[in-house]
Write an enzyme that holds these catalytic residues in place. Sequence first.
Site, PDB file in Angstrom:
ATOM      1  N   HIS A  17       0.836  -1.187   0.000  1.00  0.00           N
ATOM      2  CA  HIS A  17       0.000   0.000   0.000  1.00  0.00           C
ATOM      3  C   HIS A  17       0.878   1.246   0.000  1.00  0.00           C
ATOM      4  CE1 HIS A  17      -3.777  -2.165   1.749  1.00  0.00           C
ATOM      5  NE2 HIS A  17      -3.341  -2.693   0.619  1.00  0.00           N
TER       6      HIS A  17
ATOM      7  N   GLU B  79       0.880   3.881   1.882  1.00  0.00           N
ATOM      8  CA  GLU B  79       1.370   4.260   3.215  1.00  0.00           C
ATOM      9  C   GLU B  79       2.576   3.414   3.616  1.00  0.00           C
ATOM     10  OE1 GLU B  79      -1.712   3.270   2.204  1.00  0.00           O
ATOM     11  OE2 GLU B  79      -3.070   3.555   3.871  1.00  0.00           O
TER      12      GLU B  79
ATOM     13  N   CYS C  12      -5.943   1.146   5.704  1.00  0.00           N
ATOM     14  CA  CYS C  12      -6.495  -0.135   6.135  1.00  0.00           C
ATOM     15  C   CYS C  12      -5.975  -0.439   7.541  1.00  0.00           C
ATOM     16  CB  CYS C  12      -6.084  -1.246   5.158  1.00  0.00           C
ATOM     17  SG  CYS C  12      -4.324  -1.675   5.232  1.00  0.00           S
TER      18      CYS C  12
ATOM     19  N   CYS D  96      -2.022  -1.020   7.576  1.00  0.00           N
ATOM     20  CA  CYS D  96      -1.252   0.219   7.437  1.00  0.00           C
ATOM     21  C   CYS D  96      -1.408   1.103   8.675  1.00  0.00           C
ATOM     22  CB  CYS D  96      -1.654   0.972   6.179  1.00  0.00           C
ATOM     23  SG  CYS D  96      -1.044   0.188   4.674  1.00  0.00           S
TER      24      CYS D  96
END
Length: 140
Positions: A70, A72, A98, A101
Amino acid sequence: MTKLKQNKYDVAYLKIAREWGKLSYCKRRQVGAIIVKNNMIISDGYNGAPTGFENICEDEEGYTKWYVLHAEANAITKVSASTQSSEGSTLYVTLSPCKDCSKLIHQAKIKRVVYADQYKDTSGLDFLEKAGVEVSQIEI
């Protein structure tokens, strides 16, 4: 910084994150993230395959491959490999984090998260708020 000035900066940084997300090879969704500390961008990331893997995020059925990172996570791991510290910084991300993360964000001591679009699962946001991270949504 005044609230009006902070909002102006928040919108600008989110727009930068959105542009950065356009570098992603993912077809389903392109997500960008930047980490800002003391009004300086100290890291950036977008969703995609790990280094050394082909830049194809989805499988034959159109689902995201499990190993895709992801935005992040890419930004946090990038800053952790530098001489910078993310402690006390703000993460700007085009999609709310999410749950996985969110754990990384908390551990990286990021104090504030500003996001544009909300992910269907809000458990990551719930975790961040419980952890004392300031969370704000700004639609751009």
